[in-house]
Each structure stands twice: as C-alpha cells, then as structure tokens.
Design a protein around this motif. Structure first.
Motif, short mmCIF file in Angstrom:
data_model
loop_
_atom_site.label_atom_id
_atom_site.label_comp_id
_atom_site.label_asym_id
_atom_site.label_seq_id
_atom_site.Cartn_x
_atom_site.Cartn_y
_atom_site.Cartn_z
N VAL A 233 0.77 -1.53 -0.12
CA VAL A 233 0.21 0.15 -0.01
C VAL A 233 0.64 1.18 -0.23
O VAL A 233 0.54 3.03 -1.01
N PHE A 234 1.94 1.46 0.98
CA PHE A 234 3.27 2.43 0.79
C PHE A 234 4.05 2.98 -0.38
O PHE A 234 4.16 3.39 -0.91
N ALA A 235 4.60 1.60 -0.94
CA ALA A 235 4.94 1.56 -2.09
C ALA A 235 3.49 2.23 -3.43
O ALA A 235 4.11 3.42 -4.28
N PHE A 236 2.47 1.62 -3.60
CA PHE A 236 1.44 2.26 -4.73
C PHE A 236 1.18 3.75 -4.34
O PHE A 236 0.59 4.42 -5.00
N LEU A 237 0.53 3.65 -2.67
CA LEU A 237 0.24 5.49 -2.95
C LEU A 237 1.60 6.58 -2.86
O LEU A 237 1.61 7.38 -3.31
N ARG A 238 2.87 6.39 -1.67
CA ARG A 238 3.60 7.71 -1.80
C ARG A 238 4.24 6.86 -1.93
O ARG A 238 5.25 7.98 -1.90
N VAL A 239 4.25 6.51 -3.27
CA VAL A 239 6.22 6.27 -3.27
C VAL A 239 5.87 6.24 -5.02
O VAL A 239 4.85 5.85 -5.51
N ARG A 240 6.45 7.03 -5.97
CA ARG A 240 6.40 7.34 -7.19
C ARG A 240 7.80 6.62 -7.87
O ARG A 240 7.12 5.55 -9.14
N ASP A 241 8.37 6.13 -8.31
CA ASP A 241 9.70 6.04 -8.59
C ASP A 241 9.83 4.25 -8.06
O ASP A 241 9.34 3.37 -6.73
N GLU A 242 10.29 3.62 -9.93
CA GLU A 242 10.22 2.29 -9.44
C GLU A 242 11.13 1.66 -8.57
O GLU A 242 10.69 0.29 -8.12
#
Length: 263
Positions: free
Chosen positions: A159-168
């Motif tokens: 969830v954090f990776a999808f919502l709060r982080v933009r770069d892969e």
C-alpha cells in the motif's frame, strides 16, 4: 475491496496511461491460466487454482490494456496475490525467523548486561521473576517470530509503495526493507515482554500459557505494527526526499537565528 479502493485513489493518474492492448501476450497468459486451473482441478491441487487466478488477471490486463498499464498497476496485482492462503510457507519461513529473533534478543541482552542463553526457539535469562522467583524464560513461538506480522507488513508495504512512492526503484527498496521492519518490530516486542516480566512478573507480561495470553502480551503485539509503521514512514520520507526538506528548514532556522543575534 482493498485493491479497488487503492485503484480509485489513483484513478486520475492511472487514466492518463495510454491503452495499448498486448493481444498475443494476453492471450498466451489467459490460456496458461486456464491450463493451470485445469491441472489443479484434475490433480486436486488448490494452489494451482490460486496461481491460475493470478495469471488470468495478468492476462486480462495485458489483453485489454497492455504492458504500460500493467506497469502502473503491478503492485496492485502483487497485493491481489496476498489474498491467497500461503500456509505452505509458514514452516519454511517461521523457523529461520525464530532463530533470528532468539539470537538477536539474546545478543542484545548480553550486551546490556543481562545474562541470556539461547536454546532453539527458547530464551532463558539470569533475571528472576519478581513473583515466582524463577528465571525468566521466553519461548519464541511462530507468532512471536514475526511470521504473522511479516505477511501483514508486506501488504502494508505494498500500500505504501503504491500510494506514497512514485519511482519504481524506490518501491523495490521499500519492499526489500519490509523483512527488516518485521524483525525490528518483533525485537521490540520481545524486549517489552522481558522487561514486563522483570517488573511485574511473567503472568502479567506473558500470561499463563500459549492459549491464555495477557493484555500486556497483546499490547506488545500491537507495538510491532507501531514500530513498523514508524520505520516505513521514515524510509518513505527519506526515499521521497523528505530529509532534504528537513535539512533546508534547519538551515533557514539557523540563518534566522544568526541574523537575530547579529541584529
């Protein structure tokens, strides 16, 4: 529902992704998914059925939307896979985690001057229970090893990776950090159980048995997620340049203080 909700949160951004159907790749994966389902049905292997569902979803995304869309919703697709039961991983993961927790906790206790001996999944200390006057002993069961919290934290990390982080690449770094977060949270839990037993007794801190745990024991389990959320939030802040903003603000504050002193 969680996947749909996360998709809804980023719907405006996702809708800008061009639709370029990959018919060949999509058709191949759809057929592969149906083949997995057939093999699982014939062989009475339910995990083949779970795998077929995941593959069919991937095939459908490629068939209708294309690879660019899959790149945008990749972490949602992984999160969807967390709904399947992963019981076959419990024994393979819990045993190493138990050993890690025992060695980490005993090593730290010896470092701060508390005699502790690790034996398998048990930890025996030289400190005495203030009530029973017996040595405090902690038995690290599967749930205390970090196994349960690991799966929960993987989902939180997604969830954090999808919502709060933009770069892969930052998302991969965040997800690679999750096992360490689980260990850190359960390390704090073990320390809470030990010091709780040292202050108020084992019965108060742990309970009377494996199936009769105390409220303090439950509270220490919640502390795992508090520690994990704090660590993951800090990592996201660092990855997204939050530390630069803090550094700039501190420089501005120092300059203002210097000007006031000079004035």
């Amino acid at each position: 529902m969680a996947v749909a909700g996360l998709f809804f949160c980023r719907r405006k951004e996702l809708m800008k992704t061009p639709v370029q159907p990959a018919l060949v790749s999509g058709a191949f994966l759809l057929l592969l998914g149906f083949l997995f389902y057939w093999a699982g049905y014939r062989g009475h292997q339910k995990y083949f059925g779970y795998a077929s569902g995941q593959i069919v979803v991937l095939g459908a995304i490629l068939w209708f939307l294309g690879w660019k869309w899959f790149g945008q919703v990749f972490w949602l697709w992984v999160l969807l896979g967390m709904m399947w039961p992963w019981r076959f991983l419990i024994e393979r993961i819990s045993a190493p985690l138990q050993l890690i927790m025992v060695k980490l906790t005993s090593g730290f206790m010896n470092l701060i001057g508390v005699d502790a001996v690790a034996s398998g999944s048990a930890l025996t200390t030289g400190s005495l229970d203030p009530i029973t006057k017996l040595p405090i002993s902690l038995d690290i069961h599967v749930e205390c090893s970090g196994m349960r919290s690991l799966f929960a934290l993987v989902m939180i990390g997604l969830v954090f990776a999808f919502l709060r982080v933009r770069d892969e690449w930052k998302r991969w770094v965040l997800m690679a950090f999750v096992p360490f977060v689980a260990v850190a949270g359960n390390f704090v839990r073990m320390l809470m159980l030990f010091f709780g037993s040292l202050l108020w007794g084992t019965k108060f801190a742990i309970g009377e048995g494996h199936h009769d745990i105390s409220p303090f024991h439950i509270l220490s389990g919640l502390a795992v997620f508090v520690v994990a959320l704090v660590l993951m939030s800090l990592l996201v802040s660092v990855l997204e340049g939050g530390w630069k903003k803090v550094f700039k603000k501190s420089k501005v504050v120092r300059r203002e203080i210097v000007r006031e002193n000079e004035g």
